[in-house]
Enzyme design. Sequence first.
Site, PDB file in Angstrom:
ATOM      1  N   HIS A  65      43.818  13.678 -15.318  1.00  0.00           N
ATOM      2  CA  HIS A  65      44.265  13.366 -13.949  1.00  0.00           C
ATOM      3  C   HIS A  65      43.819  11.961 -13.501  1.00  0.00           C
ATOM      4  O   HIS A  65      44.668  11.148 -13.114  1.00  0.00           O
ATOM      5  CB  HIS A  65      43.790  14.448 -12.978  1.00  0.00           C
ATOM      6  CG  HIS A  65      43.965  14.086 -11.529  1.00  0.00           C
ATOM      7  ND1 HIS A  65      45.210  13.917 -10.951  1.00  0.00           N
ATOM      8  CD2 HIS A  65      43.055  13.837 -10.550  1.00  0.00           C
ATOM      9  CE1 HIS A  65      45.049  13.588  -9.674  1.00  0.00           C
ATOM     10  NE2 HIS A  65      43.762  13.532  -9.405  1.00  0.00           N
ATOM     11  N   HIS A  90      37.597   8.270  -9.229  1.00  0.00           N
ATOM     12  CA  HIS A  90      37.738   8.766  -7.851  1.00  0.00           C
ATOM     13  C   HIS A  90      37.257  10.191  -7.613  1.00  0.00           C
ATOM     14  O   HIS A  90      36.955  10.570  -6.491  1.00  0.00           O
ATOM     15  CB  HIS A  90      39.187   8.581  -7.357  1.00  0.00           C
ATOM     16  CG  HIS A  90      40.160   9.611  -7.824  1.00  0.00           C
ATOM     17  ND1 HIS A  90      40.868   9.481  -8.991  1.00  0.00           N
ATOM     18  CD2 HIS A  90      40.553  10.795  -7.287  1.00  0.00           C
ATOM     19  CE1 HIS A  90      41.664  10.529  -9.147  1.00  0.00           C
ATOM     20  NE2 HIS A  90      41.485  11.352  -8.135  1.00  0.00           N
ATOM     21  N   GLU A  94      32.655  13.594  -6.191  1.00  0.00           N
ATOM     22  CA  GLU A  94      32.990  14.886  -5.583  1.00  0.00           C
ATOM     23  C   GLU A  94      32.726  16.059  -6.532  1.00  0.00           C
ATOM     24  O   GLU A  94      32.259  17.115  -6.111  1.00  0.00           O
ATOM     25  CB  GLU A  94      34.468  14.888  -5.169  1.00  0.00           C
ATOM     26  CG  GLU A  94      34.836  16.089  -4.339  1.00  0.00           C
ATOM     27  CD  GLU A  94      36.312  16.100  -3.985  1.00  0.00           C
ATOM     28  OE1 GLU A  94      36.790  17.169  -3.622  1.00  0.00           O
ATOM     29  OE2 GLU A  94      36.969  15.042  -4.092  1.00  0.00           O
ATOM     30  N   ASP A  95      33.033  15.876  -7.823  1.00  0.00           N
ATOM     31  CA  ASP A  95      33.026  17.011  -8.759  1.00  0.00           C
ATOM     32  C   ASP A  95      31.838  17.054  -9.723  1.00  0.00           C
ATOM     33  O   ASP A  95      31.733  17.980 -10.517  1.00  0.00           O
ATOM     34  CB  ASP A  95      34.326  17.008  -9.583  1.00  0.00           C
ATOM     35  CG  ASP A  95      35.551  17.227  -8.705  1.00  0.00           C
ATOM     36  OD1 ASP A  95      35.377  17.720  -7.581  1.00  0.00           O
ATOM     37  OD2 ASP A  95      36.664  16.901  -9.152  1.00  0.00           O
ATOM     38  N   ASP A 157      47.115   9.217  -6.368  1.00  0.00           N
ATOM     39  CA  ASP A 157      46.482  10.521  -6.604  1.00  0.00           C
ATOM     40  C   ASP A 157      47.422  11.646  -6.156  1.00  0.00           C
ATOM     41  O   ASP A 157      47.653  12.623  -6.874  1.00  0.00           O
ATOM     42  CB  ASP A 157      45.164  10.566  -5.814  1.00  0.00           C
ATOM     43  CG  ASP A 157      44.453  11.903  -5.915  1.00  0.00           C
ATOM     44  OD1 ASP A 157      44.380  12.442  -7.026  1.00  0.00           O
ATOM     45  OD2 ASP A 157      43.968  12.401  -4.877  1.00  0.00           O
ATOM     46  N   ASP A 277      77.657   7.788   2.209  1.00  0.00           N
ATOM     47  CA  ASP A 277      76.866   6.735   1.559  1.00  0.00           C
ATOM     48  C   ASP A 277      75.917   7.298   0.499  1.00  0.00           C
ATOM     49  O   ASP A 277      74.746   6.978   0.446  1.00  0.00           O
ATOM     50  CB  ASP A 277      76.099   5.906   2.597  1.00  0.00           C
ATOM     51  CG  ASP A 277      75.212   6.770   3.482  1.00  0.00           C
ATOM     52  OD1 ASP A 277      75.341   8.007   3.416  1.00  0.00           O
ATOM     53  OD2 ASP A 277      74.385   6.214   4.228  1.00  0.00           O
TER      54      ASP A 277
END
Length: 748
Positions: A65, A90, A94-95, A157, A277
């Site tokens: 990812h 990124h 957090e993880d 992301d 269109d």
Amino acid sequence: MEEGISKLQTKADQRLIADYYDDLYRSFDQRISEEGRERIRKAFEFANNAHAGVKRKSGEPYIIHPIAVANIVSSEIGLGVTSIIAAILHDVVEDTDYTLTDMENLFGAKVARIVDGLTKLSDEFTAQHDSKQATNFRKMLMTLSDDVRVILIKLADRLHNMRTLESMAPHKQLKIAAETLYIFAPLAHRLGLYAIKTELEDLSLKYKQPETYNLIKFRLHSQKERRDYLVNQFIKPIKEELSSEGIQFNISGRLKSIYSIWNKMQTKGVSFDEIYDLLAIRIVFTPKENVSEKRQSFDILSLITDIYKPKPDRIRDWITIPKANGYEALHVTVMGPAGKWVEVQIRTERMDAIAERGFAAHYKYKGELSPETELDRWLEKIRELLQNPESDALEFLDEFKMNLYSSEIVIFTPKGKMVNLPKGATVIDFAYEIHTDLGNHCIGAKINHKLVPVSHVIESGDQIEILTSKSQKPDIEWLKFITTAKAKSKVKQAFKTNKKHHFEQGRDLIEEKLKEFNIKPTSDTLKKLTAYYNLSNKDQLYAQVGMGFIDIEDIANILKTRRQNKLARYWNLSFGKKNADDELDLELPDKKIDKKTTFILKENPEETNYSLAKCCQPIPGDNVLGYLTSNNHVVIHKRNCPAANKLMSQQGDRIITAEWTKFKKRSYLTRLKLNGFDRVGIVSEITNIISKLNNINMRTVMFDTHDGIFEGELFLYIHNVDDLNNLIARLMKIKGVDNIERMEKIED
């Protein structure tokens, strides 16, 4: 390090990761130096080690990812080394156990600041009364005011998450798709990333309304051969003319996106075949030196209109006055072969790069030290919004949303200064745009020397002189017609300055109203009122009532439902009139609703504890979803309902998937609008068809005719969508009936 990773990753995983990294490496061009490439490799190895052994929902190694996001940042947005490294890292903070200090020590302060902006808030930092989604978004935008790269990476992301959304649970798909449509697609548009904006919209529609998406996709595919033939016929004489003039160019056909086709069908009330269109022709040329790009673009426009006749009201000049996101081009709609209108877009290579890559390309061509751009001014407006300490996160999200996606008009001050505002802006919006004091004391304006009130909707090209009075103060009524986020937030701010007074006033008003109905202001009653208004606690309810944002008479109407007698309650149940108002009546079951499983809508709503939203009036068979209120009750909305979109974007954790069972007993009030060519007996033919159908009952029939055209409205009690579609199909066969539309709102 390599040995530690190999124990956690299979050889197949390692090969897959290597393939993804090679794709990223191939996206580097002369922007990325050898030193930069080495720094990127160091970031990749660090992130690969940090995420080792972790899998995505799809079963792929998690590191795939961040690498894919970095690839989008590099190849589709065109950002440099710092952004690519931040994209790779990124999710590390957090993880994993690594901290922002680790990021700063290893990769520098700039990377650490961007990663911080991309890192979500933990639960302990989220105020109880705010939506976690909205609070996270506000935090991200605070970093945007320092570094716009945060948002560009966040868009990359989100794009990769949308491309891989099929592995998520259905209720998560709905939440993410709606949030994307509500905030991220307009944000990509505002930053000039048209290709990303289009893909985000299409993917959102694919997961929100798969049947609609697949139907439009099939229709486009089935017409491809005929369309290609028309494009070749259309561009042949243009190619010959431009080549004879010695112009270097590239010409191609661009198909309208699936989402924009669907959106046009909804907003204009037309069928797929009526959209004229569907196709646009794009001419990208290499400008000659020493001649202005604008002049050369108009020369090409002149050559095209010599070949094909233009539609007079469809010439758009975005070169003289570029859009706020930097977009420049000439657009003209001309009558092509086979009587089809075709839009032609004319751009230089520079304009095309800015149109596709937006902000990044804009700065590549203009340079960091260029004069202030419209984009810089927009970022300044966002900073102003962020500096308002009074607004909670949900309110901020609404205000921010108002700054996106609106068509723009150009207004002039008395001294000739140009101001960009959204279409539909009023005098008061313009006043606040110039200065807060001017807005606060505005009593009206002179437009082209004519006196107009504060609510007057201004038009592009107007020259406006604002009139003020020292005794004038912001008026609560202004909120009804204000369109810009800045004006709305300034008016609300003026009313919030005396917060304690408003809180006490609101509490007294509510308690008085409850007394009238002999209801005690228990926490249960107040919870039900806050849930009805989609607020988070009683403090917000008191403040909103005290400031006049919620009308006390609305509360009286809600409370009246508690005093209905049994007969009235039975009547509502029989004819599907139960709605969100009735939430206050429900004896709530103790059983908790499981958000992960599909909520089944049974014929008796009290059995499964749900009500139907007033805003979109769903009936059995409609494509729907559920919103779980704070008191374990489900409100059912259509999936394309604007109110549901807002709920999914701001409070997505409360969204659940829902499906109907077969409804045979209960009827639902539905409103149809008809029009066509009037003739003798047409009304009786329409009513005869309805009366012959056993499963449909008429409540009201209204028809009006003028100049040979009729317009009619039918209010019908219907069991489900299949019965409704069957009726519409029969009515459309009547000679003279031209169009039938189901109306969302039912005004009793």
